[in-house]
Design a protein around this motif. Structure first.
Motif, PDB file in Angstrom:
ATOM      1  N   TYR A 216       0.921  -1.246   0.048  1.00 36.52           N
ATOM      2  CA  TYR A 216       0.118  -0.011  -0.093  1.00 36.52           C
ATOM      3  C   TYR A 216       0.938   1.235   0.077  1.00 36.52           C
ATOM      4  CZ  TYR A 216      -3.705   3.497   1.440  1.00 36.52           C
ATOM      5  OH  TYR A 216      -4.196   4.221   1.509  1.00 36.52           O
ATOM      6  N   THR A 217       0.477   2.105  -0.713  1.00 36.52           N
ATOM      7  CA  THR A 217       1.238   3.513  -0.826  1.00 36.52           C
ATOM      8  C   THR A 217       0.611   4.656  -0.015  1.00 36.52           C
ATOM      9  OG1 THR A 217       1.978   3.016  -3.237  1.00 36.52           O
ATOM     10  CG2 THR A 217       2.193   5.335  -2.319  1.00 36.52           C
ATOM     11  N   VAL A 218       1.256   4.936   0.905  1.00 41.38           N
ATOM     12  CA  VAL A 218       0.672   5.941   1.986  1.00 41.38           C
ATOM     13  C   VAL A 218       1.207   7.252   1.390  1.00 41.38           C
ATOM     14  CG1 VAL A 218       0.474   6.727   4.344  1.00 41.38           C
ATOM     15  CG2 VAL A 218       0.969   4.263   3.911  1.00 41.38           C
ATOM     16  N   THR A 219       0.260   8.109   1.215  1.00 40.28           N
ATOM     17  CA  THR A 219       0.520   9.662   0.413  1.00 40.28           C
ATOM     18  C   THR A 219       0.029  10.642   1.484  1.00 40.28           C
ATOM     19  OG1 THR A 219      -0.043   8.765  -1.773  1.00 40.28           O
ATOM     20  CG2 THR A 219       0.225  10.990  -1.494  1.00 40.28           C
ATOM     21  N   LEU A 220       1.320  11.685   1.890  1.00 45.30           N
ATOM     22  CA  LEU A 220       1.036  12.864   2.680  1.00 45.30           C
ATOM     23  C   LEU A 220       0.793  14.048   1.806  1.00 45.30           C
ATOM     24  CD1 LEU A 220       0.994  14.477   5.132  1.00 45.30           C
ATOM     25  CD2 LEU A 220       3.371  14.729   5.178  1.00 45.30           C
ATOM     26  N   LYS A 221      -0.338  14.617   1.801  1.00 44.11           N
ATOM     27  CA  LYS A 221      -0.847  15.922   1.035  1.00 44.11           C
ATOM     28  C   LYS A 221      -0.793  16.986   2.134  1.00 44.11           C
ATOM     29  CE  LYS A 221      -3.130  13.731  -2.682  1.00 44.11           C
ATOM     30  NZ  LYS A 221      -4.428  13.643  -3.247  1.00 44.11           N
ATOM     31  N   ILE A 222      -0.226  18.165   1.616  1.00 42.72           N
ATOM     32  CA  ILE A 222      -0.197  19.431   2.338  1.00 42.72           C
ATOM     33  C   ILE A 222      -0.830  20.381   1.540  1.00 42.72           C
ATOM     34  CG2 ILE A 222       0.936  21.146   3.688  1.00 42.72           C
ATOM     35  CD1 ILE A 222       2.795  19.028   4.747  1.00 42.72           C
ATOM     36  N   ASP A 223      -1.901  21.247   1.727  1.00 40.13           N
ATOM     37  CA  ASP A 223      -2.535  21.828   1.088  1.00 40.13           C
ATOM     38  C   ASP A 223      -3.067  21.437  -0.269  1.00 40.13           C
ATOM     39  OD1 ASP A 223      -2.571  23.894   3.014  1.00 40.13           O
ATOM     40  OD2 ASP A 223      -1.101  24.884   2.369  1.00 40.13           O
ATOM     41  N   GLY A 224      -3.407  20.150  -0.249  1.00 41.77           N
ATOM     42  CA  GLY A 224      -3.699  19.565  -1.355  1.00 41.77           C
ATOM     43  C   GLY A 224      -2.768  18.916  -2.358  1.00 41.77           C
ATOM     44  N   GLY A 225      -1.410  19.312  -2.117  1.00 42.40           N
ATOM     45  CA  GLY A 225      -0.218  18.723  -3.025  1.00 42.40           C
ATOM     46  C   GLY A 225       0.570  17.638  -2.330  1.00 42.40           C
ATOM     47  N   VAL A 226       0.821  16.679  -3.052  1.00 43.86           N
ATOM     48  CA  VAL A 226       1.707  15.467  -2.592  1.00 43.86           C
ATOM     49  C   VAL A 226       3.046  15.912  -1.818  1.00 43.86           C
ATOM     50  CG1 VAL A 226       2.841  13.323  -3.174  1.00 43.86           C
ATOM     51  CG2 VAL A 226       0.754  14.003  -4.226  1.00 43.86           C
ATOM     52  N   GLU A 227       3.015  15.918  -0.581  1.00 42.07           N
ATOM     53  CA  GLU A 227       4.329  16.222   0.069  1.00 42.07           C
ATOM     54  C   GLU A 227       5.328  14.990  -0.053  1.00 42.07           C
ATOM     55  OE1 GLU A 227       6.429  19.083   2.752  1.00 42.07           O
ATOM     56  OE2 GLU A 227       4.761  19.148   1.410  1.00 42.07           O
ATOM     57  N   GLU A 228       4.903  13.703   0.277  1.00 41.53           N
ATOM     58  CA  GLU A 228       5.750  12.693   0.222  1.00 41.53           C
ATOM     59  C   GLU A 228       5.004  11.581   0.402  1.00 41.53           C
ATOM     60  OE1 GLU A 228       9.149  10.802   3.692  1.00 41.53           O
ATOM     61  OE2 GLU A 228       8.023  12.803   4.085  1.00 41.53           O
ATOM     62  N   VAL A 256      -3.733  19.179   6.232  1.00 41.34           N
ATOM     63  CA  VAL A 256      -2.919  18.017   5.969  1.00 41.34           C
ATOM     64  C   VAL A 256      -4.047  16.947   5.697  1.00 41.34           C
ATOM     65  CG1 VAL A 256      -1.641  16.137   7.279  1.00 41.34           C
ATOM     66  CG2 VAL A 256      -1.211  18.567   7.747  1.00 41.34           C
ATOM     67  N   GLU A 257      -3.539  16.018   4.627  1.00 43.23           N
ATOM     68  CA  GLU A 257      -4.710  14.821   4.307  1.00 43.23           C
ATOM     69  C   GLU A 257      -3.624  13.480   4.028  1.00 43.23           C
ATOM     70  OE1 GLU A 257      -7.495  13.264   0.611  1.00 43.23           O
ATOM     71  OE2 GLU A 257      -6.890  15.250   0.875  1.00 43.23           O
ATOM     72  N   VAL A 258      -3.983  12.458   4.891  1.00 43.93           N
ATOM     73  CA  VAL A 258      -3.276  11.107   4.609  1.00 43.93           C
ATOM     74  C   VAL A 258      -4.632   9.960   4.554  1.00 43.93           C
ATOM     75  CG1 VAL A 258      -1.685   9.551   5.507  1.00 43.93           C
ATOM     76  CG2 VAL A 258      -1.397  11.978   5.958  1.00 43.93           C
ATOM     77  N   GLY A 259      -4.728   9.431   3.290  1.00 43.68           N
ATOM     78  CA  GLY A 259      -5.491   8.174   3.352  1.00 43.68           C
ATOM     79  C   GLY A 259      -7.030   8.733   3.680  1.00 43.68           C
ATOM     80  N   GLY A 260      -7.345   9.728   3.178  1.00 39.17           N
ATOM     81  CA  GLY A 260      -8.682  10.211   3.569  1.00 39.17           C
ATOM     82  C   GLY A 260      -8.977  10.827   4.791  1.00 39.17           C
ATOM     83  N   LEU A 261      -7.988  11.146   5.610  1.00 38.52           N
ATOM     84  CA  LEU A 261      -8.051  11.611   6.887  1.00 38.52           C
ATOM     85  C   LEU A 261      -7.432  13.153   6.737  1.00 38.52           C
ATOM     86  CD1 LEU A 261      -6.810   8.580   9.298  1.00 38.52           C
ATOM     87  CD2 LEU A 261      -9.323   9.250   8.687  1.00 38.52           C
ATOM     88  N   SER A 262      -8.187  13.781   7.495  1.00 36.89           N
ATOM     89  CA  SER A 262      -7.545  15.448   7.350  1.00 36.89           C
ATOM     90  C   SER A 262      -7.304  15.940   8.669  1.00 36.89           C
ATOM     91  CB  SER A 262      -8.482  16.211   6.557  1.00 36.89           C
ATOM     92  OG  SER A 262      -9.790  16.199   7.450  1.00 36.89           O
ATOM     93  N   GLY A 263      -6.549  16.727   8.637  1.00 32.29           N
ATOM     94  CA  GLY A 263      -5.941  17.926  10.077  1.00 32.29           C
ATOM     95  C   GLY A 263      -5.395  18.944   9.647  1.00 32.29           C
ATOM     96  N   SER A 264      -4.586  19.508  10.599  1.00 29.36           N
ATOM     97  CA  SER A 264      -3.795  20.948  10.028  1.00 29.36           C
ATOM     98  C   SER A 264      -2.880  21.571  11.010  1.00 29.36           C
ATOM     99  CB  SER A 264      -4.946  21.927  10.051  1.00 29.36           C
ATOM    100  OG  SER A 264      -5.606  22.273  11.102  1.00 29.36           O
ATOM    101  N   PHE A 265      -1.880  22.237  10.790  1.00 32.57           N
ATOM    102  CA  PHE A 265      -1.225  22.647  11.791  1.00 32.57           C
ATOM    103  C   PHE A 265      -0.684  24.155  11.324  1.00 32.57           C
ATOM    104  CE2 PHE A 265       1.645  20.933   8.472  1.00 32.57           C
ATOM    105  CZ  PHE A 265       2.505  22.032   8.426  1.00 32.57           C
ATOM    106  N   MET A 266      -0.392  25.032  12.533  1.00 32.22           N
ATOM    107  CA  MET A 266      -0.103  26.377  12.239  1.00 32.22           C
ATOM    108  C   MET A 266       1.471  26.612  12.421  1.00 32.22           C
ATOM    109  SD  MET A 266      -1.549  29.548  14.499  1.00 32.22           S
ATOM    110  CE  MET A 266      -3.184  29.205  13.892  1.00 32.22           C
ATOM    111  N   VAL A 267       1.964  27.566  11.570  1.00 32.64           N
ATOM    112  CA  VAL A 267       3.189  27.823  11.539  1.00 32.64           C
ATOM    113  C   VAL A 267       3.461  29.410  11.806  1.00 32.64           C
ATOM    114  CG1 VAL A 267       5.553  28.000  10.246  1.00 32.64           C
ATOM    115  CG2 VAL A 267       4.086  26.230   9.781  1.00 32.64           C
ATOM    116  N   GLU A 268       4.145  29.799  12.762  1.00 30.31           N
ATOM    117  CA  GLU A 268       4.059  31.274  13.141  1.00 30.31           C
ATOM    118  C   GLU A 268       5.507  31.798  13.062  1.00 30.31           C
ATOM    119  OE1 GLU A 268       2.888  31.312  17.355  1.00 30.31           O
ATOM    120  OE2 GLU A 268       0.782  30.860  16.809  1.00 30.31           O
TER     121      GLU A 268
END
Length: 315
Positions: A216-228, A256-268
């Motif tokens: 299985y290929t696990v894909t990390l997307k950040i803001d809709g783009g493939v990160e890794e 953040v999106e991985v395998g249909g699951l979503s979350g987020s983080f903040m950078v200051e």
């Protein structure tokens, strides 16, 4: 001797107001008249059983479809001659396979006369299904306990009431294979707020809920783009936590999106550093009273010494 058409048969039993138990309430016997080799078919439809008050009685009807052939023995000609025994096997048609799963399949076919149902099937070695002795023209046999992802050969068999056996040609079908099925759960984004350039850890639990090993290929997307992406292999029923690490050099909120699951983080942005003022040494404080007192003491001592010296000279 009846001509073609529809006929109603009525059986009256005087004094009978109901029926209980099981068995035959009535038996109708038919003979065929005609020349040698002729046959007749009679179709019977389930009727209504009622008592003498015309109240319907529930009944199970047996033998609602029959085929009648000439009785063996006797000659031909115009009436009552015998017929040779039936030696013609049923004609098989419309052989098909349906409802194929990993471990089962339905085999269906038709015959031109009532006959029993059986299927011989094999991958290796050959197996014969249980014999269904009910005489029908539309046949269906369920095969179970098959092997997933296997190619099976089969042929159908039907024997009529006179013992004539018919077999079809060989046919084939393939059961569905076992497959891996992956699900993702427990998405974690930590920490949820960082400064520019600091790392964020993103993890997710991947489970193979299928019945076969797979990748299985696990894909990390950040803001809709493939990160890794990461490739994992899991046995059936196994789970594995997959972790990604990312840093961002621009302040903002990232999805953040991985395998249909979503979350987020903040950078200051990093807070500006303030330089404390330099330490200025304090100037020493002059204690004038002490200084003046010391000088006065020295002066008095000097005067006394001078006075003693003058007196000595006088003497």
């Amino acid at each position: 001797e009846l001509s073609a058409g529809t006929y109603r048969v009525v059986q009256n039993v005087p004094g009978l107001t109901g029926a209980t138990g099981s068995g035959y309430l009535a038996v109708l016997n038919f003979s065929v008249l005609g020349s040698a080799g002729e046959s007749s078919a009679i179709g019977l439809s389930n009727g209504t059983l009622s008592n003498i008050q015309a109240e319907e009685i529930m009944a199970v009807w047996v033998g609602d479809s029959v085929t009648i052939t000439r009785r063996p023995g006797g000659g031909g000609g115009g009436g009552g001659g015998g017929a040779p025994p039936d030696t013609t096997p049923p004609a098989i048609s419309s052989v098909g396979v349906s409802n194929v799963t990993k471990t089962s399949a339905d085999i269906a076919w038709n015959t031109d006369e009532e006959s029993d149902s059986q299927v011989e099937y094999w991958a290796s070695p050959a197996v014969v299904s249980p014999l269904d002795t009910e005489l029908v023209t539309e046949h269906i046999v369920n095969l179970d306990e098959l092997t997933p992802g296997n190619n099976y050969y089969f042929k159908v068999r039907s024997t009529d009431d006179a013992g004539n056996l018919a077999e079809s040609e060989d046919h084939t079908f393939t059961t569905l294979p076992e497959e891996a099925a992956f699900t993702t759960a427990q998405l974690s984004v930590s920490p949820s707020a960082v400064y520019v350039g600091e790392a964020v850890t993103i993890s997710v639990l991947v489970t193979n809920s299928g019945d076969a090993a797979g990748s299985y290929t696990v894909t990390l997307k950040i803001d809709g783009g493939v990160e890794e992406t990461k490739e994992i292999a899991l046995d059936a029923g196994a789970s594995e936590e997959v972790t990604f690490t990312t840093t961002k050099n621009t302040a903002g909120t990232y999805s953040v999106e991985v395998g249909g699951l979503s979350g987020s983080f903040m950078v200051e942005e990093q807070p500006e550093e303030t330089t404390p003022p330099p330490d200025i040494p304090e100037e020493p404080t002059i204690n004038w009273p002490i200084i003046w007192g010391t000088m006065a003491g020295v002066l008095v001592v000097g005067v006394v010494i001078l006075w003693i010296a003058i007196r000595r000279r006088a003497y």
